[in-house]
Design an enzyme around this catalytic site. Structure first.
Site, mmCIF file in Angstrom:
data_model
loop_
_atom_site.group_PDB
_atom_site.id
_atom_site.type_symbol
_atom_site.label_atom_id
_atom_site.label_comp_id
_atom_site.label_asym_id
_atom_site.label_seq_id
_atom_site.Cartn_x
_atom_site.Cartn_y
_atom_site.Cartn_z
ATOM 1 N N PHE A 177 0.804 -1.216 0.000
ATOM 2 C CA PHE A 177 0.000 0.000 0.000
ATOM 3 C C PHE A 177 0.840 1.272 0.000
ATOM 4 O O PHE A 177 0.409 2.298 -0.526
ATOM 5 C CB PHE A 177 -0.972 -0.008 1.180
ATOM 6 C CG PHE A 177 -2.146 -0.915 0.951
ATOM 7 C CD1 PHE A 177 -3.236 -0.485 0.211
ATOM 8 C CD2 PHE A 177 -2.146 -2.208 1.434
ATOM 9 C CE1 PHE A 177 -4.308 -1.324 -0.028
ATOM 10 C CE2 PHE A 177 -3.216 -3.059 1.195
ATOM 11 C CZ PHE A 177 -4.302 -2.617 0.455
ATOM 12 N N GLU A 178 2.014 1.239 0.593
ATOM 13 C CA GLU A 178 2.872 2.420 0.579
ATOM 14 C C GLU A 178 3.533 2.578 -0.795
ATOM 15 O O GLU A 178 3.592 3.668 -1.340
ATOM 16 C CB GLU A 178 3.940 2.328 1.677
ATOM 17 C CG GLU A 178 3.395 2.302 3.090
ATOM 18 C CD GLU A 178 2.757 3.619 3.506
ATOM 19 O OE1 GLU A 178 2.893 4.609 2.767
ATOM 20 O OE2 GLU A 178 2.121 3.648 4.576
#
Length: 300
Positions: free
Chosen positions: A80-81
């Protein structure tokens, strides 16, 4: 056990657990170091003291995490980052800093501290930074959680904490419910943390569903996460009302449970009130959110 901070005149911050010093932070007069200490402590009180009141403290080793995030948790964070705008240079692959959705300079896997425009970082440097960054959040989860949790639950909380901050975890309903042993209801609380700058972000919604799934030891990655979860609630002010077949089924179940409600498929204030009354009658957490436990009790 009680945690408290004692701040000396020279700016040193001593964190006590009962009468034992567990952490010392030398701020060197830097406001940012003071702010960071306050963000990562579960202490609720502090006092300003003369240096001599500390007494002879000897050497206090920096705290280290006694439990580590698992591989699935690291995979989730990296997923997700992301690593934005990969480039090739003489030292190999590297990334540059960028502005995140709320206009903060960011680099690597969500690093923000000390990041500035034009900053670069190689992949090995990003890996080392991630390991160092995660330890602060691992310690925070260890400080905040007072009951036994498994590795997936711990790792989901570290990911959550890494994204929203340690202070947000300490003050959250999620943590309060978890420490009461209400695992399922705590899991449903992940989904409430889907906003940045007051706006619901699709990426945050997906991340919260992934963390919830990992917390429950369910598949979380990629297309295995459904776009809608079995959590129905009243939308925030200014946001479209939740609606659809799932809401209509909830309303029909509430009608069958004896509530005077028109099943129109729209989760409005009347539906929320009926959910709250049903939860109160069935000794569930009264929050007006139709999560897993409420839906199960309704036979859905």
């Amino acid at each position: 056990m009680n945690r408290t901070l004692k701040i000396a005149k020279d700016g040193s911050i001593y964190e006590f657990q009962e009468e034992q010093i567990i952490q010392v932070t030398e701020t060197k007069g830097q406001i940012q170091r003071l702010i960071q200490t306050l963000q990562f402590t579960s202490a609720e009180t502090f006092e300003i003291i003369p240096d001599q009141d500390i007494g002879s403290r000897g050497i206090v080793e920096p705290r280290s995490a006694t439990r580590k995030i698992n591989e699935e948790g690291i995979k989730l964070i990296k997923s997700f980052e992301g690593l934005h705008d990969l480039k090739q240079g003489s030292n190999g692959t590297y990334v540059e800093s960028y502005r995140d959705p709320v206009n903060i300079w960011t680099i690597g896997w969500g690093f923000t501290e000390g990041v500035y425009e034009g900053m670069t970082m190689t992949i090995p440097e990003a890996e080392a930074r991630l390991k160092k960054e995660l330890e602060k959040y691992e310690i925070s989860v260890l400080d905040g959680v007072k009951i036994d949790i498994n590795d997936n639950q711990f790792s989901a909380l570290v990911s959550f904490c890494y994204n929203v901050g340690a202070r947000a975890l300490f003050e959250s309903t999620l943590l309060k419910l978890l420490n009461l042993g209400k695992y399922q209801e705590a899991a449903d609380q992940f989904l409430r943390w889907d906003k940045a700058g007051g706006q619901v972000l699709h990426g945050l919604s997906r991340r919260r569903r992934a963390e919830r799934s990992l917390f429950l030891s369910e598949p979380w990655d990629g297309e295995k996460i459904p776009e809608t979860q079995r959590v129905l609630r009243l939308s925030e002010p200014g946001q479209p009302l939740m609606q659809g077949q799932d809401v209509e089924q909830l309303q029909k179940a509430l009608v069958n449970a004896g509530f005077n409600l028109q099943p129109d498929g729209i989760f409005g204030g009347q539906t929320q009130q009926a959910v709250k009354q049903f939860q109160q009658q069935n000794n569930l957490t009264v929050d007006g959110i139709a999560g897993s436990e409420t839906l199960k009790k309704l036979g859905l």
